[in-house]
Write a protein that holds these residues in place. Structure first.
Motif, short mmCIF file in Angstrom:
data_model
loop_
_atom_site.label_atom_id
_atom_site.label_comp_id
_atom_site.label_asym_id
_atom_site.label_seq_id
_atom_site.Cartn_x
_atom_site.Cartn_y
_atom_site.Cartn_z
N GLY A 52 0.88 -1.33 0.03
CA GLY A 52 -0.02 0.03 0.02
C GLY A 52 0.85 1.10 -0.13
O GLY A 52 0.65 1.86 -0.70
N ALA A 53 1.90 1.42 0.99
CA ALA A 53 2.70 2.47 0.91
C ALA A 53 3.62 2.64 -0.25
O ALA A 53 3.97 3.60 -0.90
N ALA A 54 3.92 1.25 -0.87
CA ALA A 54 4.99 1.49 -2.28
C ALA A 54 4.00 2.03 -3.23
O ALA A 54 4.48 2.69 -4.11
N ARG A 55 2.71 1.43 -3.36
CA ARG A 55 1.91 1.95 -4.36
C ARG A 55 1.68 3.27 -4.26
O ARG A 55 1.61 4.05 -5.35
N ARG A 56 1.61 4.03 -3.05
CA ARG A 56 1.29 5.33 -2.81
C ARG A 56 2.66 6.15 -3.30
O ARG A 56 2.27 7.03 -3.88
N LEU A 57 3.58 5.63 -2.92
CA LEU A 57 4.80 6.37 -3.38
C LEU A 57 5.11 6.38 -4.82
O LEU A 57 5.60 7.32 -5.58
N ALA A 58 4.77 4.99 -5.34
CA ALA A 58 4.82 4.94 -6.98
C ALA A 58 4.04 6.08 -7.94
O ALA A 58 4.45 6.24 -8.82
N GLU A 59 2.98 6.32 -7.23
CA GLU A 59 2.15 7.29 -7.79
C GLU A 59 2.80 8.72 -8.29
O GLU A 59 2.48 9.31 -9.22
N ASP A 60 3.76 8.99 -7.18
CA ASP A 60 4.74 10.26 -7.63
C ASP A 60 6.20 9.76 -7.90
O ASP A 60 7.04 10.15 -7.66
N PHE A 61 5.96 8.46 -8.77
CA PHE A 61 7.51 8.09 -9.10
C PHE A 61 8.62 8.77 -9.50
O PHE A 61 9.67 8.74 -9.31
N SER A 62 8.19 9.60 -10.57
CA SER A 62 8.82 10.84 -11.32
C SER A 62 9.40 11.80 -10.23
O SER A 62 10.47 12.52 -10.18
N GLN A 63 9.01 11.95 -8.93
CA GLN A 63 9.23 12.98 -8.01
C GLN A 63 10.30 12.31 -7.15
O GLN A 63 10.80 13.09 -6.16
N LEU A 64 10.65 11.00 -7.23
CA LEU A 64 11.76 10.45 -6.27
C LEU A 64 13.17 11.29 -7.07
O LEU A 64 13.23 11.27 -8.06
N PRO A 65 13.96 11.78 -5.97
CA PRO A 65 15.10 12.63 -6.33
C PRO A 65 16.12 11.83 -6.84
O PRO A 65 17.13 12.85 -7.47
#
Length: 184
Positions: A95-108
């Motif tokens: 669940g947390a991984a999918r939430r973060l994956a929604e903004d994948f391009s925002q990973l620095p």
């Protein structure tokens, strides 16, 4: 010697399961805590004795931190690393991984993208892991970013390890290994 290293890491663990740089009384360091937790996990996987309570408290702390704000680049990268460390321990938090994956391009960083891909691979979501590894490997150059105490060489090596362990897009591994410092 490895046992001494583990004891030294455990000696820096605070009451809340996180780690300080110099002692258990020091300020909790988020990156150092995850590095220490991964080191303990990998040592245990290699057959080294690691105190159950120390590892359990470290993993509990990482799990609880998933609820923290991750709107800024450093927090997004920390979240990706937390998810990777928890998945390494067999505690997949999809669940947390999918939430973060929604903004994948925002990973620095490319490494944070590879860590999230690794978390999906360990959870059995190969399709998503492949897509994310491909995106992480498109540009592995490290921009100046000091939050994770990293370097270009460290990131490339870490990405190669994550890619190899994932079992996905293995055809990309030789090219990544060739880019490591001293590979030629």
């Amino acid at each position: 010697a490895l046992g001494q290293a583990i004891a030294s890491i455990v000696d820096r663990q605070r009451f809340d399961g996180r780690f300080g740089f110099w002692s258990a009384e020091g300020e909790a360091q988020e990156w150092a805590s995850l590095y220490a937790t991964e080191a303990l996990l990998r040592a245990r996987m290699a057959g080294v004795t690691v105190p159950d309570s120390a590892l359990e408290e470290a993993l509990k702390s990482a799990d609880e931190a998933l609820e923290r704000n991750h709107d800024q680049p450093p927090q997004r990268a920390l979240q990706a690393y937390r998810l990777h460390v928890l998945a390494l321990a067999g505690r997949n938090r999809l669940g947390a991984a999918r939430r973060l994956a929604e903004d994948f391009s925002q990973l620095p960083t490319p490494l944070s993208r590879a860590q999230l891909a690794s978390a999906f691979a360990r959870a059995g979501d190969r399709e998503r892991a492949e897509t994310m590894f491909d995106a992480a490997l498109q540009n592995t150059d490290r921009q100046y970013w000091l939050f994770d105490f990293g370097s270009a060489g460290r990131d490339l090596l870490a990405m190669a390890v994550l890619l190899r362990e994932s079992g996905v897009v293995q055809d990309r591994l030789p090219g990544l290994l060739a880019r490591l410092p001293g590979a030629n």
